[in-house]
Design an enzyme around this catalytic site. Structure first.
Site, PDB file in Angstrom:
ATOM      1  N   PRO A  95       0.819  -1.215   0.000  1.00  0.00           N
ATOM      2  CA  PRO A  95       0.000   0.000   0.000  1.00  0.00           C
ATOM      3  C   PRO A  95       0.859   1.275   0.000  1.00  0.00           C
ATOM      4  CG  PRO A  95      -0.684  -1.502   1.749  1.00  0.00           C
ATOM      5  CD  PRO A  95       0.600  -2.031   1.189  1.00  0.00           C
ATOM      6  N   ARG A 160      -1.968  -8.965 -20.660  1.00  0.00           N
ATOM      7  CA  ARG A 160      -2.901  -8.500 -21.704  1.00  0.00           C
ATOM      8  C   ARG A 160      -2.231  -7.566 -22.722  1.00  0.00           C
ATOM      9  NH1 ARG A 160      -8.083  -8.831 -20.973  1.00  0.00           N
ATOM     10  NH2 ARG A 160      -8.467  -6.867 -22.027  1.00  0.00           N
TER      11      ARG A 160
HETATM   12  N1  4HQ Z   1      -0.864  -5.497   0.976  1.00  0.00           N
HETATM   13  N2  4HQ Z   1      -1.431  -3.047  -3.009  1.00  0.00           N
HETATM   14  C1  4HQ Z   1       0.051  -5.859   3.227  1.00  0.00           C
HETATM   15  C2  4HQ Z   1      -1.663  -4.601   0.275  1.00  0.00           C
HETATM   16  C3  4HQ Z   1      -1.355  -4.164  -1.106  1.00  0.00           C
HETATM   17  C4  4HQ Z   1      -2.007  -3.133  -1.809  1.00  0.00           C
HETATM   18  C5  4HQ Z   1       0.256  -6.248   0.416  1.00  0.00           C
HETATM   19  C6  4HQ Z   1      -1.177  -5.796   2.362  1.00  0.00           C
HETATM   20  C7  4HQ Z   1       1.448  -6.306   1.336  1.00  0.00           C
HETATM   21  C8  4HQ Z   1       2.212  -6.868   3.554  1.00  0.00           C
HETATM   22  N3  4HQ Z   1      -0.431  -4.639  -1.920  1.00  0.00           N
HETATM   23  N4  4HQ Z   1       1.068  -6.739   2.675  1.00  0.00           N
HETATM   24  N5  4HQ Z   1      -3.003  -2.364  -1.399  1.00  0.00           N
HETATM   25  O1  4HQ Z   1      -2.632  -4.130   0.821  1.00  0.00           O
HETATM   26  O2  4HQ Z   1      -0.470  -3.961  -3.066  1.00  0.00           O
END
Ligand code: 4HQ
Length: 258
Positions: A95, A160
């Site tokens: 995130p 894609r």
């Molecule tokens: N996570 N975009 C926490 C995500 C996420 C997102 C992946 C949760 C990594 C450790 N990954 N882990 N939003 O929420 O990519």
């Protein structure tokens, strides 16, 4: 030369969905891309194959250990090098990353391969991000339970764009976001469904008219539902014809179908 994807994940079976279903399955069978997974657990050193530990400084949850991740990434790099790829990118799904969009997908699809790092728990030891990660990418401002689903979103949208991945019927360059417009509405049989008729113009056989109607619907829908995209469309350049069609759409308050 196929696009080489290495994924570091504690749950490699999750990635099977990519190679099992639909367009990405066909692309995999046609070797448009190749997917390899590496489980950090196989690189753990102790008898329990430990891959996580509690965070320094306290707090809830667990953090993925640096060492198994480091070695898994190194193995993936070695494999990519053996495939003749010396400019690979290590991407951590998180995130905290740059928000994924169409432009980023296009950019990544021009590489020859990539290594995706999927975190679980509270994430990974920061030193791995410093030492091994080239880019952090987020699929959206929300939290999911692990990086695997994010990696699959990234893989699907990149595949894609690879030459030969889509059948001649569909075209990635005609997708929405390629031109900053939403897709026009689609209809199929029956001609009348529970009293709702298909727009007659679609049955007219006049393809010039149909194309104009579809463009107008795309412009109108984008104006109604995604005015933020329409701003991008204007910056990218809107033709006199498009301007006229959108104005006409607004006037006729043609918010549904014509
Ligand atoms: N996570 N975009 C926490 C995500 C996420 C997102 C992946 C949760 C990594 C450790 N990954 N882990 N939003 O929420 O990519």
């Amino acid at each position: 030369m196929s696009f080489e994807i290495d994924v570091i994940t504690l749950f490699p079976d999750m990635l099977d969905a990519i190679t099992k279903y639909g367009i990405t399955s066909r692309a995999s069978k046609n070797e448009i891309f190749r997917l390899h997974t590496w489980n950090p657990r196989h690189f753990a050193k102790d008898n329990y194959r430990t891959v996580d530990d509690s965070p320094y400084g306290g707090g809830p949850g667990m953090v993925m250990l640096a060492q198994p991740l480091d070695e898994a990434i190194t193995h993936a790099r070695t494999r990519q090098l053996a495939e003749g790829i010396n400019e690979t990118k290590v991407i951590y799904l998180s995130p905290q990353g740059e928000l994924l969009n169409h432009e980023k997908i296009l950019q990544l699809s021009k590489l020859r391969g990539m290594i995706l790092l999927c975190g679980r728990y509270e994430g990974i030891d920061e030193r791995i991000i410093m030492r091994q990660v080239d880019e952090e990418i987020s699929i959206g401002n929300y939290v999911i339970s692990g990086g695997e689903l994010a990696a699959m979103v990234l893989i699907d949208s990149i595949v894609r764009q690879l030459p030969g991945a889509l059948g001649s019927a569909d075209s990635a360059s005609e997708d929405s976001f390629a031109n900053n417009l939403l897709e026009y509405p689609q209809y199929t049989r029956p001609e009348i469904y529970r009293g709702d008729a298909v727009p007659p113009i679609l049955l007219s056989g006049d393809h010039a008219k149909i194309n104009r109607w579809r463009l107008q619907q795309s412009l109108g829908k984008t104006w109604l539902k995604r005015p933020d995209l329409l701003d991008l469309k204007y910056k990218q350049g809107i033709s006199k014809e498009e301007e006229k069609l959108l104005e006409e759409f607004k006037q006729t308050k043609n918010f549904r179908i014509n």
